[in-house]
Design an enzyme around this catalytic site. Structure first.
Site, short mmCIF file in Angstrom:
data_model
loop_
_atom_site.label_atom_id
_atom_site.label_comp_id
_atom_site.label_asym_id
_atom_site.label_seq_id
_atom_site.Cartn_x
_atom_site.Cartn_y
_atom_site.Cartn_z
N ARG A 120 107.63 -59.56 44.06
CA ARG A 120 106.86 -58.64 43.22
C ARG A 120 106.57 -57.34 43.96
O ARG A 120 106.49 -57.33 45.19
CB ARG A 120 105.53 -59.29 42.82
CG ARG A 120 105.65 -60.19 41.61
CD ARG A 120 104.28 -60.71 41.19
NE ARG A 120 104.38 -61.36 39.90
CZ ARG A 120 104.16 -60.76 38.73
NH1 ARG A 120 103.79 -59.49 38.68
NH2 ARG A 120 104.29 -61.43 37.61
N GLU B 252 114.32 -62.90 41.31
CA GLU B 252 113.69 -62.26 40.15
C GLU B 252 113.14 -60.93 40.61
O GLU B 252 112.45 -60.86 41.64
CB GLU B 252 112.55 -63.14 39.62
CG GLU B 252 113.03 -64.38 38.94
CD GLU B 252 111.87 -65.22 38.46
OE1 GLU B 252 110.70 -64.80 38.59
OE2 GLU B 252 112.12 -66.32 37.98
N THR C 241 104.35 -63.44 34.72
CA THR C 241 105.22 -62.63 33.86
C THR C 241 104.93 -62.98 32.41
O THR C 241 105.34 -64.01 31.91
CB THR C 241 106.70 -62.89 34.21
OG1 THR C 241 106.83 -62.81 35.62
CG2 THR C 241 107.61 -61.88 33.56
N GLU D 171 117.76 -65.32 30.19
CA GLU D 171 116.82 -66.42 30.40
C GLU D 171 115.77 -66.30 29.31
O GLU D 171 115.11 -65.26 29.19
CB GLU D 171 116.20 -66.35 31.79
CG GLU D 171 115.20 -67.49 32.00
CD GLU D 171 114.84 -67.74 33.46
OE1 GLU D 171 115.63 -67.39 34.35
OE2 GLU D 171 113.75 -68.30 33.68
N HIS E 203 104.92 -70.01 44.42
CA HIS E 203 103.53 -70.41 44.64
C HIS E 203 103.31 -71.22 45.90
O HIS E 203 102.17 -71.47 46.29
CB HIS E 203 102.96 -71.06 43.38
CG HIS E 203 102.96 -70.06 42.26
ND1 HIS E 203 102.19 -68.91 42.31
CD2 HIS E 203 103.69 -69.96 41.13
CE1 HIS E 203 102.43 -68.17 41.24
NE2 HIS E 203 103.34 -68.79 40.50
N ARG F 227 102.51 -60.24 46.15
CA ARG F 227 101.39 -61.18 46.11
C ARG F 227 101.80 -62.58 46.56
O ARG F 227 100.95 -63.37 46.94
CB ARG F 227 100.76 -61.23 44.72
CG ARG F 227 101.64 -61.87 43.68
CD ARG F 227 100.95 -61.97 42.34
NE ARG F 227 100.78 -60.67 41.73
CZ ARG F 227 100.55 -60.50 40.43
NH1 ARG F 227 100.44 -61.55 39.64
NH2 ARG F 227 100.43 -59.30 39.91
N HIS G 292 109.56 -70.79 32.27
CA HIS G 292 108.17 -70.31 32.31
C HIS G 292 107.23 -71.32 31.68
O HIS G 292 107.32 -71.61 30.49
CB HIS G 292 107.97 -68.94 31.62
CG HIS G 292 106.80 -68.21 32.22
ND1 HIS G 292 105.51 -68.47 31.88
CD2 HIS G 292 106.73 -67.29 33.21
CE1 HIS G 292 104.69 -67.72 32.60
NE2 HIS G 292 105.42 -66.99 33.42
N ASN H 219 111.50 -72.62 41.46
CA ASN H 219 110.83 -71.37 41.83
C ASN H 219 109.75 -71.68 42.87
O ASN H 219 108.85 -72.48 42.62
CB ASN H 219 110.22 -70.75 40.56
CG ASN H 219 109.53 -69.43 40.85
OD1 ASN H 219 108.77 -69.33 41.81
ND2 ASN H 219 109.75 -68.44 40.02
N HIS I 177 110.54 -64.63 43.16
CA HIS I 177 110.23 -63.34 42.54
C HIS I 177 109.56 -62.45 43.59
O HIS I 177 108.43 -62.72 44.00
CB HIS I 177 109.29 -63.60 41.35
CG HIS I 177 108.95 -62.37 40.55
ND1 HIS I 177 108.18 -62.42 39.42
CD2 HIS I 177 109.28 -61.06 40.72
CE1 HIS I 177 108.05 -61.20 38.92
NE2 HIS I 177 108.69 -60.36 39.69
N1 PXP Z 1 111.67 -67.77 34.96
C1 PXP Z 1 111.21 -66.52 35.15
C2 PXP Z 1 112.09 -65.36 34.81
C3 PXP Z 1 109.93 -66.31 35.71
O1 PXP Z 1 109.49 -65.05 35.90
C4 PXP Z 1 109.16 -67.42 36.09
C5 PXP Z 1 107.83 -67.22 36.73
O2 PXP Z 1 107.97 -66.51 37.91
C6 PXP Z 1 109.70 -68.71 35.89
C7 PXP Z 1 110.95 -68.85 35.30
C8 PXP Z 1 108.98 -69.94 36.31
O3 PXP Z 1 107.79 -70.09 35.62
P1 PXP Z 1 106.74 -71.18 36.09
O4 PXP Z 1 106.33 -70.82 37.48
O5 PXP Z 1 105.65 -71.06 35.09
O6 PXP Z 1 107.45 -72.51 36.05
#
Ligand code: PXP
Length: 256
Positions: free
Chosen positions: A48, A73, A104, A154, A13, A52, A198, A10, A46
């Site tokens: 949003r 996402e 999330t 998930e 960030h 952001r 997550h 992901n 994602h």
């Molecule tokens: N899976 C989903 C569905 C998420 O919304 C997120 C966060 O955007 C993640 C995985 C990844 O989480 P993290 O960034 O904490 O590793």
């Protein structure tokens, strides 16, 4: 058990850091290419409602430029559906979204939100995206995913990761892990493909990765944070070297 557990990286960030200055650096698409070269099986982003981190043009570029699958996402809203139908990502993961949350913060309520979600699952499936629902590790949520026709769930690993930070060997950590293990096995029995993610870190990933029914993990924030420590040294050294070289050349030019 499939021996290869897919890793979705992901890159949200990377975009968070870019947006702090509003420019182009660091570029999430460059990070996605690097993730692919490092062994990621897919990229997750994602988009949003408040944009952001990931932007519309990031999604456009990721769709056009990536050689590995993109997992978009998205909240179950008409705006996001229109974007997903336009780009037709390999996968679309429906997530709950509240503007005021930092991340999330829990799973989708596939039971209570059944009627609302149905339209989105159908439209996304029709467009060819593999639909997943980001849910808590609960049997009623799994059953709701089946009745909605979502082929993938998930499981939210946030509660397990938070418990682990408090006490890696505590009862709460063990219970959260057990809940994930049981839900993954149950989901597999129901015919669902099971993913998880997550808050996962180097410390928490092992017990989750060992759950046999899991096919994919999605990991972001920790990897981007950790990259600072893995990469800061080399970027400072390179900056130092460029400064020294420029000075050496300027000194040479002045004395010539
Ligand atoms: N899976 C989903 C569905 C998420 O919304 C997120 C966060 O955007 C993640 C995985 C990844 O989480 P993290 O960034 O904490 O590793």
């Amino acid at each position: 058990m499939n021996r290869h557990l897919r890793l979705g990286v992901n890159i949200d960030h990377v975009a968070t850091i870019r947006n702090a200055r509003g420019g182009l650096h660091p570029d999430p698409v460059r990070a996605a290419r690097m993730a692919a070269a490092a062994g990621a099986d897919g990229i997750t982003a994602h988009l949003r409602e408040d944009r952001r981190h990931i932007s519309d043009s990031d999604i456009e570029r990721l769709t056009a430029e990536l050689d590995i699958p993109l997992n978009l996402e998205m909240a179950a809203t008409d705006e996001m559906l229109e974007i997903a139908l336009r780009h037709r990502p390999h996968a679309a993961c429906l997530v709950p979204e509240r503007r005021e949350e930092r991340t999330t913060e829990g799973g989708l309520d596939a039971v209570g939100g059944h009627n609302h979600l149905q339209h989105y699952v159908i439209r996304l499936r029709e467009s060819g995206s593999r639909v997943s629902l980001f849910i808590e590790a609960d049997r009623p949520q799994l059953e709701a995913a089946v009745s909605l026709g979502a082929p993938v769930v998930e499981l939210h690993t946030g509660a397990y990761c938070e418990a682990f930070i408090e006490d890696p060997n505590g009862e709460r950590t063990k219970n959260c892990l057990r809940r994930l293990q049981e839900a993954a096995a149950e989901a597999e029995k129901l015919g669902l493909e099971v993913h998880a993610g997550h808050g996962l870190t180097f410390d928490t990933v092992g017990p989750v990765a060992a759950i046999p029914a899991l096919a994919e993990l999605n990991i972001g924030h920790f990897l981007v944070g950790e990259a600072i420590f893995g990469g800061l040294d080399s970027s400072i050294r390179r900056m130092r070297a460029l400064m020294d070289k420029a000075r050496a050349e300027a000194g040479g030019a002045r004395s010539a």
